[in-house]
Design a protein around this motif. Structure first.
Motif, PDB file in Angstrom:
ATOM      1  N   ALA A 269       0.826  -1.209   0.000  1.00  0.00           N
ATOM      2  CA  ALA A 269       0.000   0.000   0.000  1.00  0.00           C
ATOM      3  C   ALA A 269       0.866   1.266   0.000  1.00  0.00           C
ATOM      4  O   ALA A 269       0.561   2.255  -0.666  1.00  0.00           O
ATOM      5  N   ARG A 270       1.988   1.196   0.775  1.00  0.00           N
ATOM      6  CA  ARG A 270       2.871   2.366   0.828  1.00  0.00           C
ATOM      7  C   ARG A 270       3.533   2.633  -0.523  1.00  0.00           C
ATOM      8  O   ARG A 270       3.642   3.782  -0.968  1.00  0.00           O
ATOM      9  N   LEU A 271       3.952   1.548  -1.164  1.00  0.00           N
ATOM     10  CA  LEU A 271       4.570   1.707  -2.485  1.00  0.00           C
ATOM     11  C   LEU A 271       3.564   2.244  -3.491  1.00  0.00           C
ATOM     12  O   LEU A 271       3.895   3.078  -4.343  1.00  0.00           O
ATOM     13  N   LEU A 272       2.343   1.743  -3.410  1.00  0.00           N
ATOM     14  CA  LEU A 272       1.317   2.263  -4.317  1.00  0.00           C
ATOM     15  C   LEU A 272       1.105   3.752  -4.096  1.00  0.00           C
ATOM     16  O   LEU A 272       0.966   4.537  -5.047  1.00  0.00           O
ATOM     17  N   SER A 273       1.089   4.128  -2.809  1.00  0.00           N
ATOM     18  CA  SER A 273       0.892   5.541  -2.504  1.00  0.00           C
ATOM     19  C   SER A 273       2.079   6.385  -2.959  1.00  0.00           C
ATOM     20  O   SER A 273       1.917   7.471  -3.516  1.00  0.00           O
TER      21      SER A 273
END
Length: 590
Positions: A78-82
């Protein structure tokens, strides 16, 4: 248990049951009591329970770790997507169901792909930010030659394409500004190079004083483009252009002085050609002077030395130059028929030069001013003098026509008679225009005198007085003509009445002598009834040769080639001329 034992036997493996059976056989052989056997079995059961507990604890920890790993993977995902600004990722299952390992296996490829994408994105950000910092340092002038800026710190929380585009747009603006500044710098450097070439200055020392990176050996991309460099270059170019302007003005002034001195001293063309490199720019503008060394200091010093040398030479030839200008002034006055005292003027000039009370340049400037005023005066008199020349020429033709009419053989077929006949016809036309010419001359002379408040003189004699005397003599001449006509009529009447022979009696001597006096040819071209006196006055006290040209003055200067005043001013018609001729013939006897 049975199934297990069977499988164990089939597999040939040692199991808990087989071991327990072996243990009982041993106990039977040994003869262990049941109590000991129960204690031993209980202990064995406790040890097995402990093993199971340990295994369960290990399995629980492993499951917890897998769950934490799965949770961390999801959080990292999720952090990488963000950070990357990605909404979906290819390879992620739509349902997060199944065992923990299945879920980990499902998310691992997507997470690995995002991590690789993150690494690539971080490199892109680092490269763009490094270029931005380098360009900013170049523009700010804080980056030295060969020095590199440190690696930038990339914010991994925002690696979106939008943020990357912002950095790239900023970099493009900086690169455009750098390009513009570099072009300005190169233009300034080119201007400095050209100006130094024209001024004969060292380009390397001049440009390196602004900034060391501006020399030719430094690459274009490494040249300083800071605000200070641009400002110093602009100041340098402005200073060089001002220096060029001042040097050109000084060189043009020197060239003008050289021309003036050369003209004064009649310097040869060969000697003048030695300074063609100086005089070639006498009328050039600042932008037109582009030849290397054209405004070098040594060239200007060379011209200054030559001007100084010619000034000293001019001082030694001052008298010769001053007399030359005085002769020029006298020639202007002579052509304008203005009478001056040449001897007194020359004596005054010599006295001024000998006294050394006046600078030679001031004296020559004053004489140039006099010459300029004399030319203006001569130009204002030109129209009147042209008409005076026409008037005198017409009077000369009138005098010739009277002599021609007195010639008894003018109609003979002698050589040149037809030419004289044509000239006589033209002379009669010209003589008839004399009254109108005189009237015009009087009007223009009076207008000139009214506008200037002074008398118009012709070689010292007032022109209006000459014209008035001409009018008076014309009137006297007309009266003389009428008297001659009356005398002719009397002679004809007398001849008819007496019908005397060719050798008969004559008329009274007094009347005949009066008649002869009226028609006697003029001596030295003079007219009767006071015309010689007028001729002397109109000749303006100048020596006149046989061609009507003024003689030279004492100092040998050139005099005007204008003819002197005519000796006879009376205009007569063709019939009057014929009557005069007939009256000069002796009376014919009947």
């Amino acid at each position: 248990m049975a199934i297990t034992d069977i499988r164990s036997q089939l597999l040939g493996e040692t199991t808990c049951g087989s071991l327990l059976q072996q243990l009982q056989q041993i106990w039977d052989e040994v003869g262990e009591s049941d109590e000991e056997r129960d204690k031993m079995l209980f202990k064995i059961d406790q040890e097995c329970l402990d093993v199971y507990k340990r295994k369960v604890d290990q399995a629980s920890k492993s499951r917890a770790q897998l769950l934490q790993t799965l949770a961390d993977s999801k959080v990292e995902y999720a952090r990488l997507l963000s950070a990357l600004g990605e909404i979906t990722c290819v390879g992620i299952p739509e349902k997060s169901t199944g065992t923990i390992k299945e879920q980990l296996a499902a998310i691992a490829p997507a997470l690995e792909q995002l991590c690789k994408q993150k690494e690539d994105r971080v490199k892109e950000f680092a490269d763009v930010q490094l270029q931005i910092q380098t360009t900013c340092a170049e523009i700010g002038g804080t980056l030295r030659v060969g020095e590199k800026v440190g690696m930038p710190v990339v914010d991994e929380n925002d690696l979106s394409l939008r943020k990357l585009d912002e950095f790239q747009y900023h970099l493009q603006e900086l690169q455009k500004e750098k390009s513009d500044r570099l072009h300005k710098v190169l233009d300034f450097v080119s201007s400095v190079h050209d100006l130094c070439a024209v001024l004969g200055m060292d380009f390397f020392s001049t440009i390196t004083e602004v900034h060391p990176t501006l020399e030719d050996s430094i690459g274009v991309q490494s040249k300083s483009i800071s605000n200070d460099t641009l400002s110093n270059l602009a100041k340098t170019v402005a200073a060089l252009e001002e220096d060029k302007k001042q040097r050109l003005q000084k060189l043009q002034d020197l060239a003008t002085q050289l021309f003036d001195l050369w003209n004064l001293m009649d310097t040869s063309a060969e000697e003048r050609s030695l300074f063609d490199h100086v005089t070639c720019n006498i009328s050039a503008t600042v932008d037109e002077v582009t030849v290397p060394g054209a405004l070098a200091l040594d060239l200007i010093e060379q011209a200054e030395v030559e001007v100084e040398r010619l000034d000293q030479l001019k001082a030694s030839k001052m008298k010769e130059i001053a007399l030359k200008k005085q002769r020029e002034l006298e020639d202007i006055f002579a052509l304008a028929h203005i009478e001056i005292d040449s001897d007194a003027a020359q004596e005054k000039i010599m006295a001024l030069i000998d006294s050394a009370n006046i600078e030679p340049s001031e004296l020559l400037a004053d004489m140039d001013n006099q010459i300029s005023k004399a030319k203006e005066e001569a130009l204002s008199r030109k129209e009147i003098l042209d008409k005076v020349d026409k008037w005198m020429s017409a009077c000369e033709e009138e005098s010739w026509l009277e002599d021609y009419n007195r010639d008894e053989n003018r109609y003979n077929s002698s050589r040149g008679a037809h030419l004289n006949l044509k000239r006589a016809e033209k002379a009669r036309i010209l003589v008839n225009k004399i009254p109108a010419l005189v009237d015009t001359l009087v009007a223009k002379t009076r207008a000139w005198e009214d506008s200037r408040g002074m008398s118009f003189t012709y070689d010292g004699v007032p022109l209006l007085a000459m014209l008035d005397e001409y009018a008076l003599l014309r009137q006297e001449r007309d009266e003389e003509k009428r008297r001659l006509r009356d005398q002719k009529k009397f002679q004809e009447q007398y001849s008819t009445d007496h019908q005397e022979s060719a050798f008969g009696s004559r008329i009274s001597p007094g009347r005949i002598s009066g008649s002869k006096k009226a028609i006697t040819p003029r001596s030295n071209g003079g007219a009767s009834n006071g015309a010689p006196n007028l001729s002397r006055r109109l000749s303006l006290n100048q020596g006149v040769n046989s061609n009507g040209v003024r003689s030279g003055s004492k100092d040998g200067r050139r005099e005007s080639a204008r003819p002197s005043a005519p000796v006879n001013y009376v205009a007569i018609s063709k019939e009057d001329a014929a009557s005069l001729v007939s009256s000069s013939d002796p009376p014919v006897s009947p």
